[in-house]
Design an enzyme around this catalytic site. Structure first.
Site, mmCIF file in Angstrom:
data_model
loop_
_atom_site.group_PDB
_atom_site.id
_atom_site.type_symbol
_atom_site.label_atom_id
_atom_site.label_comp_id
_atom_site.label_asym_id
_atom_site.label_seq_id
_atom_site.Cartn_x
_atom_site.Cartn_y
_atom_site.Cartn_z
ATOM 1 N N ASP A 284 -1.249 -10.314 -1.162
ATOM 2 C CA ASP A 284 0.020 -10.369 -0.437
ATOM 3 C C ASP A 284 0.904 -11.483 -0.997
ATOM 4 O O ASP A 284 0.420 -12.405 -1.676
ATOM 5 C CB ASP A 284 -0.294 -10.624 1.047
ATOM 6 C CG ASP A 284 0.805 -10.141 1.985
ATOM 7 O OD1 ASP A 284 1.914 -9.839 1.510
ATOM 8 O OD2 ASP A 284 0.547 -10.085 3.210
ATOM 9 N N ASP B 142 6.084 -2.901 5.921
ATOM 10 C CA ASP B 142 5.450 -3.260 7.184
ATOM 11 C C ASP B 142 5.882 -2.331 8.302
ATOM 12 O O ASP B 142 5.307 -2.375 9.398
ATOM 13 C CB ASP B 142 5.782 -4.708 7.555
ATOM 14 C CG ASP B 142 4.846 -5.672 6.847
ATOM 15 O OD1 ASP B 142 3.793 -5.221 6.356
ATOM 16 O OD2 ASP B 142 5.174 -6.866 6.775
HETATM 17 C C1 DGJ Z 1 2.568 -9.010 5.345
HETATM 18 C C2 DGJ Z 1 1.912 -7.698 5.064
HETATM 19 O O1 DGJ Z 1 2.856 -6.758 4.709
HETATM 20 C C3 DGJ Z 1 1.114 -7.258 6.274
HETATM 21 O O2 DGJ Z 1 0.541 -6.015 6.045
HETATM 22 C C4 DGJ Z 1 0.061 -8.289 6.596
HETATM 23 O O3 DGJ Z 1 -0.870 -8.338 5.568
HETATM 24 C C5 DGJ Z 1 0.714 -9.634 6.789
HETATM 25 N N1 DGJ Z 1 1.556 -9.992 5.687
HETATM 26 C C6 DGJ Z 1 -0.342 -10.694 6.984
HETATM 27 O O4 DGJ Z 1 0.192 -11.948 7.044
#
Ligand code: DGJ
Length: 730
Positions: free
Chosen positions: A480, A550
């Protein structure tokens, strides 16, 4: 041979699939000019000089010293340089040791060879000798002692030409590179549209199509990541081009950092398209003898509309960019605990999810953010990649073993490039974060960015990751990156190299991903950046799938996935079924519909399966059956856009047709029901018009021609957000 040099006319002819791309050398001046790009031409009878317009007064270079600027500012330079009098977008800008910035490149020599060489430290497409031919044209500015090697690869069976550039300082003095773009093309014609992909967090890659006006249209990111806001893709389409007809030129940058693309319609209505590293904030010190390699641009030509361009990008990336064991394989159906638990989990909670998930047929548990340091919220611990044993009692290995015993794989989340000010790593090495001495760096999501240009930092972080990944049977990593770069300053780089941070940062991240995938070839790497802020071909070189967004809401996902699939294969699109009301938008959609949308991506779940309504849970085994049934087709087939909710405000539809045209899966989503409305006719695409297709559910038969030209009637579904899959077989 896909690339030929014709000595008499002094032209290079690059043939890729049905495409020709032609470059000319202007006799006395030895300038390289762009002659043509488009539908394939025969080898003979190409009027290169007149197409470059070098015989039209006052633009004749040799006989018109009085008005040389007229030549410079109209000539279709193949790789235009700053300072000589071409006032359109240029590709190369330097600063020499005497403070001057003019550069003038002239042809020196060339070589043509089969195959394609990798780009030093950079992601790039690859192909065997049988699949492509490469041309390298050496140019130089003799006064500066700067050599530029323009690199082109023409793919044999795809309408794809790739470009990059190598710069070599052959002088005895340093040269600063202020702008190095990777490609330039002057397209002739006065009726073009520009298609680009824009967005924000949760609204990534929405399609925009606008007429190309006079002047410059710029598409860029200066955030240190390819970004939510603008994707490193731009297409120039004939204004009458549709999904199925007309000329389209697509450009995609194989890079994940700052980029710049510009379409400039000039005073004489030629259209210059350039693409490369964003020059803002970029300054690279090239010492004598040093080489700088610019990342690759992929150029796709389609005379079969936007859909044709899309399918070429998909074929190229599936066959010649994505690597690793999972490239051609069905990916494990995973359940990620992020939306299910956020930071509030422990071993027992995760195991209860895994137990339920495995009984339903889910194949892997992914433990997201919150398992390390003291991380119970987003305020601390990034950089401390050590298991939090208060949460994971018995440690990582115990948890992974228990999950494995359930017959499931195990994956884990990292955010390797970041550090929380409240972390042991930051306390030990405050200088390891990107910052300008004397200024407090701006936080974003409470975190700072690590100075990845410093090899010590990379070593330390990678060491921690490697330890975790070696100690337990982890077979998936979610990488990430949750903030953009700011306050650019590196404690490690000298003053004269501070302008190199953003690019060196990307090179180091690529280096680390390369190490990870080499040391752990069995690990499926999925990239993610606060949702989909790093969805680009550079990342696809290292990970076969990327988390799209997200926003997991089925309706929100329609335009995100449609825009993403404009360029990137469905097999790369991280897509999960989540719980409702959707956490981001509060919308309630049927569980089935969430499944239909996620099935067109990598497919998985993003929820606490122990807490969802029983009637939803019961549907999971059926969704899993559909995944196993259709995923080979979805991953490998040809993708066709049929209807877009963002355009019609009613419904969305797309289809995937197998390469041999023997089967098709149509996904139909009725977003809003209209009162008193009858059936909806949808014309399919890409079928065998002489074949007979059977609807595998109803047994009805249709001719391919009827399905494509008359269409298939989709009867109204009762209610909003309803969907269906229609599977037809020859
Ligand atoms: C952003 C990601 O897009 C989410 O899926 C998740 O992993 C969060 N970060 C966790 O902090």
């Amino acid at each position: 041979m896909g690339i030929q040099y014709f000595e008499k006319q002094k032209i290079f002819k690059l043939d890729a699939g049905n495409t020709s791309y032609i470059i000319g050398i202007v006799d006395e001046e030895r300038f390289l000019g762009h002659v043509y790009y488009g539908r394939r031409l025969s080898d003979d009878g190409i009027p290169a000089e007149s197409l470059m317009r070098i015989n039209e007064r006052p633009f004749v270079p040799s006989d018109n010293n009085r008005d040389r600027i007229s030549f410079y500012e109209t000539f279709p330079f193949e790789y235009p340089t700053h300072g000589i009098g071409d006032y359109r977008e240029t590709c190369l800008e330097i600063l020499d040791s005497s403070g001057h910035s003019t550069c003038r490149l002239q042809y020196v020599s060339h070589s043509i060879f089969r195959g394609k060489r990798p780009l030093d430290g950079l992601p790039a497409t690859f192909a065997d000798e049988a699949d492509c031919t490469t041309l390298e044209i050496v140019c130089s500015d003799d006064l500066l002692g700067l050599e530029a090697v323009l690199v082109y690869t023409a793919f044999e069976n795809l309408d794809v030409i790739t470009r990059s550039i190598r710069l070599i300082n052959n002088s005895k003095a340093p040269i600063y590179l202020e702008k190095v773009l990777s490609c330039c093309t002057d397209l002739d014609g006065d009726n073009f549209d520009i298609i680009s992909l824009h967005g924000a967090w949760g609204r990534e890659r929405h399609v925009q199509r606008l007429p190309a006006g006079l002047g410059r249209s710029v598409f860029s990111s200066g955030r240190g990541e390819s970004s939510h806001q603008c994707n490193p893709f731009v297409a120039v389409a004939a204004s009458d081009a549709t999904e199925d007809f007309g000329e389209v030129y697509g450009f995609n940058f194989v890079y994940s950092g700052n980029f710049y693309a510009c379409c400039e319609r000039s005073q004489f209505e030629t259209n210059r398209v350039v693409m490369g590293i964003n020059p803002t904030g970029f300054r690279w010190l090239l010492e004598p003898g040093q080489v700088f390699t610019a990342p690759e641009v992929v150029m796709v030509y389609s005379c079969e509309g936007i859909g044709g361009m899309t399918r070429t990008f998909h074929d190229l990336y599936r066959g010649h960019l994505i690597r690793g064991r999972y490239r051609d394989k069905k990916r494990p159906i995973l359940i990620n605990n992020w939306e299910g638990t956020y930071f509030d989990f422990d071993t027992e909670k995760l195991l209860s999810i895994a137990r339920e998930a495995s009984s339903l047929g889910i194949e892997m548990l992914v433990m997201d953010d919150g398992w390390f340091g003291k991380r119970n919220n987003d305020e601390c611990s990034l950089g401390d990649w050590v298991v939090n044993e208060d949460k994971l009692k018995g440690g990582m290995k115990h948890l992974v073993d228990e999950v494995n015993k359930l017959g499931m794989g195990f994956g884990v989340w990292f955010e390797p490039e970041m550090v929380s000010p409240d972390s042991d790593l930051y306390r030990a090495h405050p200088d390891w974060c990107i910052h300008v001495p004397g200024r407090t760096p701006a936080l974003s999501r409470n975190q700072c960015v690590l100075d990845m240009t410093n090899p010590e930092v990379v070593e330390a972080v990678y060491g921690m990751m490697k330890k975790i990944l070696s100690e337990a049977n982890i077979t998936y990593v979610k990488w990430d990156m949750n903030r953009a770069l700011s306050d650019l300053g590196s404690n490690w780089l000298p003053a004269e190299r501070q302008g190199e941070i953003s690019h060196r940062y990307m090179l180091a991240v690529y280096g680390m991903m390369d190490r990870l995938t080499t040391d752990f070839p069995h690990i499926l790497l999925e990239n993610c950046s606060s949702g989909g802020a790093r969805y680009d071909p550079g990342i696809l070189y290292y990970s076969p799938q990327i988390w799209c967004s997200d926003v997991t809401d089925a309706v929100g996902r329609l335009e995100i996935q449609r825009g993403t699939a404009m360029v990137y294969p469905l097999s790369t699109m991280g897509a999960h079924v989540s719980d409702c009301p959707n956490h981001a938008v509060g919308r309630v959609t049927p569980f089935e519909t969430r499944g239909y949308v996620a099935l067109s991506g990598t497919f998985g779940y993003e929820l606490d399966v122990t807490r969802i309504p029983e009637e939803d849970r019961k549907l999971i085994p059926e969704q899993i059956r559909l995944y196993h049934k259709y995923n080979d087709l979805i991953r490998r087939g040809d993708y066709y856009r049929l209807a877009a909710y963002s355009e019609n405000n009613i419904d969305d539809a797309w289809a995937v047709v197998s390469k041999d045209k023997s089967e098709v899966l149509l996904t139909y989503i009725q977003v809003l029901q209209r009162p008193n409305y009858r059936s909806r006719r949808l014309r399919l695409k890409g079928l065998d018009e002489n074949a007979v297709y059977t609807d595998m559910q109803t047994g009805e038969t249709y001719s391919g021609s009827a399905l494509m030209y008359a269409g298939l009637n989709i009867t109204e579904l009762h209610g909003d957000f309803k969907g269906k899959l229609i599977h037809l077989k020859k």
